[in-house]
Scaffold this motif. Sequence first.
Motif, PDB file in Angstrom:
ATOM      1  N   LYS A  25     -28.281 -11.708   8.946  1.00 48.49           N
ATOM      2  CA  LYS A  25     -28.443 -11.316  10.342  1.00 48.49           C
ATOM      3  C   LYS A  25     -29.931 -11.040  10.563  1.00 48.49           C
ATOM      4  O   LYS A  25     -30.646 -10.651   9.636  1.00 48.49           O
ATOM      5  CB  LYS A  25     -27.634 -10.056  10.650  1.00 48.49           C
ATOM      6  CG  LYS A  25     -26.139 -10.208  10.414  1.00 48.49           C
ATOM      7  CD  LYS A  25     -25.498 -10.907  11.555  1.00 48.49           C
ATOM      8  CE  LYS A  25     -24.031 -11.174  11.439  1.00 48.49           C
ATOM      9  NZ  LYS A  25     -23.164 -10.281  10.831  1.00 48.49           N
TER      10      LYS A  25
ATOM     11  N   ARG B  17     -33.051 -18.060  10.738  1.00 50.77           N
ATOM     12  CA  ARG B  17     -31.804 -18.598  11.278  1.00 50.77           C
ATOM     13  C   ARG B  17     -31.507 -19.957  10.658  1.00 50.77           C
ATOM     14  O   ARG B  17     -30.373 -20.255  10.309  1.00 50.77           O
ATOM     15  CB  ARG B  17     -31.922 -18.700  12.802  1.00 50.77           C
ATOM     16  CG  ARG B  17     -30.767 -19.285  13.519  1.00 50.77           C
ATOM     17  CD  ARG B  17     -29.511 -18.436  13.610  1.00 50.77           C
ATOM     18  NE  ARG B  17     -29.685 -17.256  14.409  1.00 50.77           N
ATOM     19  CZ  ARG B  17     -29.269 -16.047  14.013  1.00 50.77           C
ATOM     20  NH1 ARG B  17     -28.678 -15.879  12.863  1.00 50.77           N
ATOM     21  NH2 ARG B  17     -29.427 -15.008  14.764  1.00 50.77           N
TER      22      ARG B  17
ATOM     23  N   ARG C 277     -26.594  -6.021  20.635  1.00 47.03           N
ATOM     24  CA  ARG C 277     -26.095  -7.095  19.781  1.00 47.03           C
ATOM     25  C   ARG C 277     -26.116  -8.346  20.645  1.00 47.03           C
ATOM     26  O   ARG C 277     -25.629  -8.333  21.782  1.00 47.03           O
ATOM     27  CB  ARG C 277     -24.685  -6.813  19.285  1.00 47.03           C
ATOM     28  CG  ARG C 277     -24.211  -7.877  18.299  1.00 47.03           C
ATOM     29  CD  ARG C 277     -23.000  -7.442  17.496  1.00 47.03           C
ATOM     30  NE  ARG C 277     -21.912  -6.923  18.283  1.00 47.03           N
ATOM     31  CZ  ARG C 277     -20.895  -7.656  18.778  1.00 47.03           C
ATOM     32  NH1 ARG C 277     -20.861  -8.951  18.558  1.00 47.03           N
ATOM     33  NH2 ARG C 277     -19.945  -7.085  19.471  1.00 47.03           N
TER      34      ARG C 277
ATOM     35  N   ASP D 280     -29.690 -11.585  16.068  1.00 50.74           N
ATOM     36  CA  ASP D 280     -28.367 -10.971  16.170  1.00 50.74           C
ATOM     37  C   ASP D 280     -28.451  -9.603  16.822  1.00 50.74           C
ATOM     38  O   ASP D 280     -27.474  -9.147  17.430  1.00 50.74           O
ATOM     39  CB  ASP D 280     -27.744 -10.844  14.776  1.00 50.74           C
ATOM     40  CG  ASP D 280     -27.564 -12.197  14.128  1.00 50.74           C
ATOM     41  OD1 ASP D 280     -26.655 -12.928  14.561  1.00 50.74           O
ATOM     42  OD2 ASP D 280     -28.344 -12.540  13.210  1.00 50.74           O
TER      43      ASP D 280
END
Length: 161
Positions: A91, A84, A136, A111
């Motif tokens: 993702k 990240r 998600r 994600d």
Amino acid sequence: MKYVDTKIVFQELPNEITLAINISGCPCACAGCHSSYLSQDIGKLLTQEALEQLICQNRGITAISFMGGDANPKYINILAQYLRFNHSNLKVGWYSGRDKLPMEIDPNNFDYIKLGPYISNKGPLNNPNTNQRLYRVVREEDETAFLDITYLFYKNQYNNK
């Protein structure tokens, strides 16, 4: 934590070109598991340096998914946080055989998160009777929510669009 192999996949995370990293040492022992060899303590160490090499070797990916890692969710979270911070264009997903999200996992580092053991009479994600769920992770202002997108895997959904 060790990984055995990687694959470029197109169906594990919707609309993503995903580098799936198969992690060994799985403690879940799901009956009928298609990757039962991952229960063994085999493979190479999955470090931040190893992740960098995998990213360099697989240009064009849009996501990375850790396939397993249930023996050490804290370390999965550390790797996700690293991605990240250092690869915000990618993702990040985690496929877990657990029923519930471990407290060592910060959903803000992900994600996508798949939860649920494989139960043969319920089938995998593409079976409408599955117990497994793909979420998600949705971040809005100061809140994080899980949006169940498992239905995207059902064959009838693809045929109707």
